[in-house]
Enzyme design. Sequence first.
Site, short mmCIF file in Angstrom:
data_model
loop_
_atom_site.label_atom_id
_atom_site.label_comp_id
_atom_site.label_asym_id
_atom_site.label_seq_id
_atom_site.Cartn_x
_atom_site.Cartn_y
_atom_site.Cartn_z
N HIS A 197 16.56 114.97 86.25
CA HIS A 197 16.82 114.42 84.92
C HIS A 197 15.83 113.28 84.70
O HIS A 197 15.70 112.40 85.56
CB HIS A 197 18.22 113.81 84.85
CG HIS A 197 19.35 114.77 85.03
ND1 HIS A 197 20.12 115.22 83.97
CD2 HIS A 197 19.88 115.35 86.14
CE1 HIS A 197 21.06 116.04 84.42
NE2 HIS A 197 20.95 116.13 85.73
N CYS B 47 17.02 129.63 85.68
CA CYS B 47 15.99 130.66 85.89
C CYS B 47 15.65 131.32 84.56
O CYS B 47 14.48 131.56 84.25
CB CYS B 47 16.48 131.72 86.88
SG CYS B 47 16.34 131.23 88.61
N HIS C 9 20.61 125.00 90.21
CA HIS C 9 19.17 125.26 90.23
C HIS C 9 18.56 123.86 90.15
O HIS C 9 18.80 123.13 89.17
CB HIS C 9 18.76 126.14 89.04
CG HIS C 9 17.30 126.45 88.94
ND1 HIS C 9 16.80 127.74 88.80
CD2 HIS C 9 16.21 125.63 88.95
CE1 HIS C 9 15.48 127.70 88.73
NE2 HIS C 9 15.09 126.42 88.80
N GLY D 205 27.59 115.19 91.72
CA GLY D 205 27.86 115.55 90.32
C GLY D 205 27.02 116.69 89.80
O GLY D 205 26.90 116.87 88.59
N THR E 99 26.15 120.20 88.48
CA THR E 99 26.93 121.26 87.83
C THR E 99 26.13 122.55 87.69
O THR E 99 26.71 123.63 87.60
CB THR E 99 27.42 120.82 86.43
OG1 THR E 99 26.28 120.50 85.61
CG2 THR E 99 28.34 119.62 86.52
N HIS F 247 17.03 120.41 89.62
CA HIS F 247 16.43 119.82 88.42
C HIS F 247 16.40 118.31 88.54
O HIS F 247 17.30 117.70 89.12
CB HIS F 247 17.21 120.23 87.16
CG HIS F 247 18.69 120.03 87.26
ND1 HIS F 247 19.51 120.90 87.94
CD2 HIS F 247 19.51 119.06 86.78
CE1 HIS F 247 20.76 120.48 87.87
NE2 HIS F 247 20.79 119.36 87.17
#
Length: 112
Positions: free
Chosen positions: A100, A7, A96, A91, A93, A98
């Site tokens: 990749h 954020c 929020h 996996g 971590t 996202h």
Amino acid sequence: MNDCVFCKIGSGQIPSRMVLQDEEVFAFEDLNPQAPVHVLVIPKRHVAAMNELQDSALLGRLFHVANLVAQKKGIAASGYRVVANTGKDGGQTVFHLHLHVLGGRQMNWPPG
Ligand code: 5GP
Ligand code: ZN
């Protein structure tokens, strides 16, 4: 969310190497890249994970921006991988949501 690092990145409170953004989505270089190109694409508003995303328009926008990132980073033709690690077994971590965007080398399958 007050204590969420993504954020703060999305709102500019924490600096990042921005790749591109629109009104709802922000894309920036991963701090610990796992490939020559490793960009994270996030919604600016806090959504913890895929499980909590009800908004299919936002989901589409995230993938659209991932596509634009691949073009901008020069990996659209050679190929790339888009990953959304979700929950413990996935996996994840940072909680929020996202995507990749990974490219610039051959990806292996299955992933570890
Ligand atoms: P996850 O494991 O949740 O799928 O991915 C979190 C990603 O966020 C990791 O690849 C990690 O390197 C990246 N990351 C964590 N904190 C920061 C940060 O403060 N800045 C940037 N640019 N990336 C971060
Ligand atoms: Zn957040």
